[in-house]
Design a protein around this motif. Structure first.
Motif, PDB file in Angstrom:
ATOM      1  N   GLN A 169       0.835  -1.209   0.000  1.00 21.09           N
ATOM      2  CA  GLN A 169       0.000   0.000   0.000  1.00 21.09           C
ATOM      3  C   GLN A 169       0.868   1.257   0.000  1.00 21.09           C
ATOM      4  O   GLN A 169       1.283   1.700   1.040  1.00 21.09           O
ATOM      5  CB  GLN A 169      -0.930  -0.010   1.208  1.00 21.09           C
ATOM      6  N   PHE A 170       1.003   1.897  -1.103  1.00 25.38           N
ATOM      7  CA  PHE A 170       0.648   1.553  -2.482  1.00 25.38           C
ATOM      8  C   PHE A 170       1.775   2.085  -3.354  1.00 25.38           C
ATOM      9  O   PHE A 170       2.307   3.173  -3.076  1.00 25.38           O
ATOM     10  CB  PHE A 170      -0.670   2.221  -2.930  1.00 25.38           C
ATOM     11  N   VAL A 202      -5.186  -2.891  -4.293  1.00 20.96           N
ATOM     12  CA  VAL A 202      -4.983  -1.654  -5.050  1.00 20.96           C
ATOM     13  C   VAL A 202      -5.809  -0.567  -4.373  1.00 20.96           C
ATOM     14  O   VAL A 202      -6.734  -0.861  -3.623  1.00 20.96           O
ATOM     15  CB  VAL A 202      -5.405  -1.798  -6.531  1.00 20.96           C
ATOM     16  N   ASP A 203      -5.469   0.686  -4.654  1.00 18.80           N
ATOM     17  CA  ASP A 203      -6.259   1.756  -4.065  1.00 18.80           C
ATOM     18  C   ASP A 203      -7.444   2.088  -4.951  1.00 18.80           C
ATOM     19  O   ASP A 203      -7.698   1.429  -5.963  1.00 18.80           O
ATOM     20  CB  ASP A 203      -5.402   2.982  -3.744  1.00 18.80           C
ATOM     21  N   ASP A 209      -3.549   9.643 -11.367  1.00 19.42           N
ATOM     22  CA  ASP A 209      -2.202   9.706 -11.939  1.00 19.42           C
ATOM     23  C   ASP A 209      -1.241   8.806 -11.170  1.00 19.42           C
ATOM     24  O   ASP A 209      -0.450   8.068 -11.759  1.00 19.42           O
ATOM     25  CB  ASP A 209      -1.684  11.149 -11.929  1.00 19.42           C
ATOM     26  N   ALA A 210      -1.305   8.873  -9.844  1.00 18.87           N
ATOM     27  CA  ALA A 210      -0.419   8.050  -9.016  1.00 18.87           C
ATOM     28  C   ALA A 210      -0.724   6.572  -9.203  1.00 18.87           C
ATOM     29  O   ALA A 210       0.189   5.739  -9.302  1.00 18.87           O
ATOM     30  CB  ALA A 210      -0.560   8.441  -7.549  1.00 18.87           C
ATOM     31  N   THR A 211      -2.009   6.224  -9.254  1.00 19.74           N
ATOM     32  CA  THR A 211      -2.378   4.814  -9.405  1.00 19.74           C
ATOM     33  C   THR A 211      -2.015   4.303 -10.791  1.00 19.74           C
ATOM     34  O   THR A 211      -1.566   3.156 -10.941  1.00 19.74           O
ATOM     35  CB  THR A 211      -3.885   4.623  -9.150  1.00 19.74           C
ATOM     36  N   VAL A 226      -8.218  -8.466  -7.747  1.00 16.50           N
ATOM     37  CA  VAL A 226      -7.607  -7.344  -7.033  1.00 16.50           C
ATOM     38  C   VAL A 226      -8.606  -6.836  -5.996  1.00 16.50           C
ATOM     39  O   VAL A 226      -9.794  -6.707  -6.275  1.00 16.50           O
ATOM     40  CB  VAL A 226      -7.179  -6.208  -7.984  1.00 16.50           C
ATOM     41  N   ASN A 227      -8.104  -6.574  -4.799  1.00 15.19           N
ATOM     42  CA  ASN A 227      -8.951  -6.061  -3.719  1.00 15.19           C
ATOM     43  C   ASN A 227      -8.851  -4.541  -3.698  1.00 15.19           C
ATOM     44  O   ASN A 227      -7.814  -3.986  -3.318  1.00 15.19           O
ATOM     45  CB  ASN A 227      -8.511  -6.668  -2.390  1.00 15.19           C
TER      46      ASN A 227
END
Length: 365
Positions: A169-170, A202-203, A209-211, A226-227
């Motif tokens: 995370q993350f 995942v968030d 952009d960050a993800t 994916v959670n």
């Protein structure tokens, strides 16, 4: 199935689209700039992915994380209402060594696995720390990565696990995204070799952009699911993890071409606001609190009273599960040991389960 078009086809598709806009001869001069803009967007990755229609079947998953707590909860939880339970979590060192539970905690870890198997569901273990620094070190060092994979293999074999969950995370930058992809590829290969499941957290994509950078396209091909940690989000209102926040999170990952069956929506079993309280504590103070998302004058386990408590009550959990049944592949309670277990009617696990079989919990009607 939803997948991105191959990069060369995507490039051709977008170039043609740009060129067609500029077909009239009198517009060719202006067209140069338009075409350049499209090509710049393509090379920069700014254009949305083009996803194929999703025809994959959905095996709807009811999952929960379970953590060792001060109170014994294993005997109070009906694990038959789940399809998977994930032990949360096993720590990891920067050299790839795992930090396994010991003593009574190890006994509970083993009891959880036995209870899951006796209930006919999958038993998985999540690996991670409060900080992601260890994973960065492991993924960037071949010796540490090999040691980590060997230790995970032993973990699976020694405790008869049905799957591994990676709780990084993350990752949020291109550099971390590359490391994340290296790590999950190796765990995915191991899971395939051992015949077990593989998931990672995942968030919500709130900071898209960050993800986008942290979880790159190739990494999305490795897990079984994916959670999606749509937790503590407040982008649409003052409530944390609202229904709309959950919908936005699912939409983000769907737009990343993740098929529905791989998307599992996380649901919180705790409050934000003046205090972080377990759902169990909130409902134990007043059963009426189970049917709303905000409560006042809530007495916590320490004897203090709190206002401005907001959380996911039964009505919201029904709505989230129902939305996930149409748009995702499952739901996951972030900490089932925080659920209310004194009366099944007021349990979030029971609420999630009933909706998963299309029977609504009517206690709040």
């Amino acid at each position: 199935m939803k997948t991105s078009l191959p990069s060369h086809k995507l490039l051709a598709h977008k170039f043609i689209r740009a060129f067609v806009l500029c077909l009239p001869l009198y517009a060719l001069a202006a067209c140069d700039n338009k075409t350049s803009e499209f090509l710049d967007d393509i090379w920069d990755g700014d254009e949305d992915a083009v996803c194929e229609e999703d025809f994959t079947s959905v095996d709807f998953k009811q999952i929960a994380y379970w953590s060792i707590s001060d109170e014994e909860t294993l005997d109070d939880i009906d694990f038959t209402k789940l399809t998977h339970v994930i032990y949360n979590k096993i720590g990891v060192e920067s050299d790839g060594d795992l930090i396994l539970p010991t003593g009574d905690d190890l006994d509970e870890f083993e009891e959880l696995i036995d209870t899951a198997h006796n209930s006919g569901i999958y038993a998985m273990a999540s690996i991670g720390n409060a900080s992601d620094s260890a994973f960065n070190s492991i993924a960037g060092n071949t010796t540490a990565l090999n040691n980590f994979i060997n230790n995970v293999e032993n973990l699976i074999k020694d405790y008869d696990l049905d799957g591994i969950d990676i709780n990084w995370q993350f990752p949020t930058t291109d550099a971390e995204g590359d490391l994340f992809e290296d790590l999950v590829k190796e765990v995915s290969d191991l899971a395939t070799d051992q015949g077990v499941l593989f998931s990672y957290v995942v968030d919500s994509g709130e900071d898209d952009d960050a993800t986008d950078q942290g979880v790159q396209e190739d990494a999305l091909g490795y897990p079984d699911f994916v959670n999606v940690m749509a937790l503590n989000t407040t982008d649409n209102d003052d409530l944390h993890s609202s229904l709309e926040d959950a919908q936005d999170a699912i939409t983000y990952w769907t737009n990343r071409c993740v098929v529905k069956n791989k998307i599992v929506l996380a649901i919180p079993v705790y409050s934000q606001g003046d205090a972080v309280l377990d759902f169990n504590d909130i409902v134990s103070d007043d059963l009426d609190n189970a049917c709303v998302d905000e409560a006042i004058n809530v007495e916590g386990p320490n004897g203090n009273t709190y206002d401005n408590i907001n959380y996911n009550g039964i009505v919201t959990v029904i709505a989230k599960t129902e939305y996930a049944q149409t748009n995702a592949g499952g739901v996951i309670l972030n900490a089932i040991n925080q659920d209310y277990v004194e009366d099944t009617d007021y349990s979030l696990l029971n609420t999630m389960y009933l909706q998963s079989i299309y029977q609504s919990n009517a206690i709040c009607d």
